[in-house]
Design an enzyme around this catalytic site. Structure first.
Site, mmCIF file in Angstrom:
data_model
loop_
_atom_site.group_PDB
_atom_site.id
_atom_site.type_symbol
_atom_site.label_atom_id
_atom_site.label_comp_id
_atom_site.label_asym_id
_atom_site.label_seq_id
_atom_site.Cartn_x
_atom_site.Cartn_y
_atom_site.Cartn_z
ATOM 1 N N LYS A 1 0.815 -1.218 0.000
ATOM 2 C CA LYS A 1 0.000 0.000 0.000
ATOM 3 C C LYS A 1 0.852 1.272 0.000
ATOM 4 C CE LYS A 1 -3.910 -2.361 1.343
ATOM 5 N NZ LYS A 1 -4.237 -3.122 0.168
ATOM 6 N N CYS A 2 2.061 1.182 -0.450
ATOM 7 C CA CYS A 2 3.000 2.305 -0.453
ATOM 8 C C CYS A 2 2.904 3.054 -1.786
ATOM 9 C CB CYS A 2 4.415 1.751 -0.250
ATOM 10 S SG CYS A 2 5.730 2.965 -0.311
#
Length: 196
Positions: A71-72
């Site tokens: 989720k970066c």
């Protein structure tokens, strides 16, 4: 003056006690195996299913070791480019070892096992051999990462700064270069070719 001396002694005792409380294992750390390891081949890690994997299985292969997250802001580009590196160099010997890590903003929430496999499949990310989630910083950091940081320190301290920090390891298991999270994986290609 004697009262003042007692005050300073008390402050020093509290300071030493506090240091030992928080960092007491530093003395033990100097004896930890990671500092005396001869190469990455001395380490055993867990695969995504929880099985032991001895890294000496990679002898003779250059390695790219990376801490991944789902989720970066760096995820999409890194997943795509690491997949491209694998496609380009796997037949020539490169092996990519990906270690999911949730230490940076909780950006790898997926659990080990099927959830991790499904996430990577859905993301079309073939990021090499994927291992169990680990910590890369702190006292609970995986010994492999303690070793990598010991051998290839970072800018402004050895701690891993964020997701997608990359380490290049030669065919003898020696870490030879460290790359920042923002380094595009394809920018490592020239270095990889030196060690194939």
């Amino acid at each position: 003056m004697p009262g003042l001396a007692k005050y300073f002694v008390a402050i020093a005792a509290v300071g030493i006690g506090g240091y030992y409380y928080y960092y007491g294992d530093v003395a033990k750390m100097s004896d930890e195996d990671y500092k005396s390891a001869g190469s990455v081949y001395d380490f055993t890690v867990k695969d995504n299913a929880g099985n032991d994997v001895k890294l000496d299985k990679y002898k003779g292969h250059p390695l790219l070791i990376v801490n991944i997250a789902s989720k970066c802001g760096l995820t999409k580009n890194n997943y795509q480019k690491i997949t491209q590196l694998k496609e380009k160099y796997y037949e020539q010997g490169l092996r990519i070892l990906s270690f999911p890590c949730n230490q940076f903003g909780g950006q790898m929430p997926e659990a080990n096992g099927e959830e991790m496999v499904c996430h990577l499949r859905d993301a079309k990310a073939d990021v090499g051999d994927v291992f169990a989630k680990i910590n890369v910083n702190g006292k609970d950091a995986d010994p492999l990462y303690k070793y990598l940081k010991h051998k290839q320190g970072g800018t402004l301290g050895d701690a891993i700064k964020w997701n997608f920090t990359k380490f290049l390891v030669d065919k003898n298991g020696q870490p030879v270069k460290r790359y920042s999270p923002t380094t595009d994986p394809m920018d490592i290609a020239q270095d990889i070719e030196k060690y194939l």
